[in-house]
Motif scaffolding. Structure first.
Motif, mmCIF file in Angstrom:
data_model
loop_
_atom_site.group_PDB
_atom_site.id
_atom_site.type_symbol
_atom_site.label_atom_id
_atom_site.label_comp_id
_atom_site.label_asym_id
_atom_site.label_seq_id
_atom_site.Cartn_x
_atom_site.Cartn_y
_atom_site.Cartn_z
ATOM 1 N N UNK A 1 0.846 -1.202 0.000
ATOM 2 C CA UNK A 1 0.000 0.000 0.000
ATOM 3 C C UNK A 1 0.873 1.241 0.000
ATOM 4 N N UNK A 2 0.307 2.299 -0.549
ATOM 5 C CA UNK A 2 1.025 3.572 -0.675
ATOM 6 C C UNK A 2 0.191 4.678 -0.062
ATOM 7 N N UNK A 3 0.857 5.575 0.650
ATOM 8 C CA UNK A 3 0.192 6.738 1.219
ATOM 9 C C UNK A 3 0.762 7.994 0.566
ATOM 10 N N UNK A 4 -0.124 8.949 0.305
ATOM 11 C CA UNK A 4 0.266 10.239 -0.250
ATOM 12 C C UNK A 4 -0.098 11.328 0.745
ATOM 13 N N UNK A 5 0.857 12.189 1.027
ATOM 14 C CA UNK A 5 0.616 13.304 1.950
ATOM 15 C C UNK A 5 0.905 14.595 1.208
ATOM 16 N N UNK A 6 -0.117 15.420 1.106
ATOM 17 C CA UNK A 6 0.002 16.708 0.432
ATOM 18 C C UNK A 6 0.166 17.833 1.448
ATOM 19 N N UNK A 7 0.822 18.885 1.009
ATOM 20 C CA UNK A 7 0.958 20.066 1.849
ATOM 21 C C UNK A 7 1.199 21.280 0.960
ATOM 22 N N UNK A 8 1.033 22.460 1.552
ATOM 23 C CA UNK A 8 1.377 23.688 0.859
ATOM 24 C C UNK A 8 0.227 24.550 0.407
ATOM 25 N N UNK A 9 -1.002 24.083 0.557
ATOM 26 C CA UNK A 9 -2.130 24.907 0.153
ATOM 27 C C UNK A 9 -2.357 26.049 1.122
ATOM 28 N N UNK A 10 -3.303 26.919 0.768
ATOM 29 C CA UNK A 10 -3.622 28.030 1.648
ATOM 30 C C UNK A 10 -4.292 29.167 0.916
ATOM 31 N N UNK A 11 -4.335 30.299 1.594
ATOM 32 C CA UNK A 11 -4.933 31.521 1.057
ATOM 33 C C UNK A 11 -3.820 32.463 0.606
ATOM 34 N N UNK A 12 -3.951 32.954 -0.609
ATOM 35 C CA UNK A 12 -2.942 33.859 -1.146
ATOM 36 C C UNK A 12 -3.632 34.933 -1.972
ATOM 37 N N UNK A 13 -3.030 36.105 -2.024
ATOM 38 C CA UNK A 13 -3.581 37.196 -2.818
ATOM 39 C C UNK A 13 -3.274 36.992 -4.294
ATOM 40 N N UNK A 14 -4.086 37.563 -5.160
ATOM 41 C CA UNK A 14 -3.783 37.487 -6.590
ATOM 42 C C UNK A 14 -2.371 37.999 -6.874
ATOM 43 N N UNK A 15 -1.676 37.260 -7.742
ATOM 44 C CA UNK A 15 -0.294 37.594 -8.041
ATOM 45 C C UNK A 15 0.706 36.913 -7.143
ATOM 46 N N UNK A 16 0.225 36.279 -6.094
ATOM 47 C CA UNK A 16 1.112 35.598 -5.161
ATOM 48 C C UNK A 16 1.523 34.219 -5.626
ATOM 49 N N UNK A 17 2.271 33.537 -4.752
ATOM 50 C CA UNK A 17 2.814 32.216 -5.084
ATOM 51 C C UNK A 17 2.548 31.223 -3.966
ATOM 52 N N UNK A 18 2.449 29.970 -4.358
ATOM 53 C CA UNK A 18 2.372 28.859 -3.422
ATOM 54 C C UNK A 18 3.140 27.686 -4.011
ATOM 55 N N UNK A 19 3.614 26.821 -3.143
ATOM 56 C CA UNK A 19 4.280 25.594 -3.587
ATOM 57 C C UNK A 19 3.619 24.405 -2.917
#
Length: 122
Positions: A1-19
């Motif tokens: 079995x394989x588990x996937x863990x995501x991270x890095x989302x959130x609230x950002x203003x237009x023009x901003x960046x996220x990873x």
């Protein structure tokens, strides 16, 4: 079995960046395909970007030049660098990976991450 863990989302203003990050763990011999999908309220899920084991990438037209997908094979992790974010990028982002658990398996098994919310708003 394989588990996937995501991270890095959130609230950002237009023009901003996220990873975003998606780390796979478990019974993994190799991962051929890694992709990021998104689904906005009331819309169908769409493929945003993908990357294969040889590093070939593909993007939906709406994110070309703004998003970059990459992977770290040693860490079994895929990333999505999102720049110049727009309100229309708001969605739940999920990773999808194709895993070979052993060397002698012919077809990969597919797994989904739990999803991470990205909200672009002022």
């Amino acid at each position: 079995q394989v588990q996937l863990v995501e991270s890095g989302g959130g609230l950002v203003q237009p023009g901003g960046s996220l990873r975003l990050s998606c780390a796979a763990s478990g019974s993994i011999f190799s991962i051929n395909y890694m992709g990021w999908y998104r689904q906005a309220p009331g819309k169908q899920r769409e493929l945003v970007a993908s990357i294969t084991s040889d590093g070939s990438t593909a993007y939906v037209d709406s994110v070309k030049g703004r998003f970059t997908i990459s992977r770290d094979n040693a860490k079994n992790t895929v990333y999505l660098q999102m720049n110049s974010l727009k309100p229309e990028d708001t969605a739940v982002y999920s990773c999808n990976v194709g895993v070979f658990p052993t060397f002698d398996v012919q077809r990969p098994s597919w797994y989904w991450g739990q999803g991470t919310q990205v909200t672009v708003s002022s």
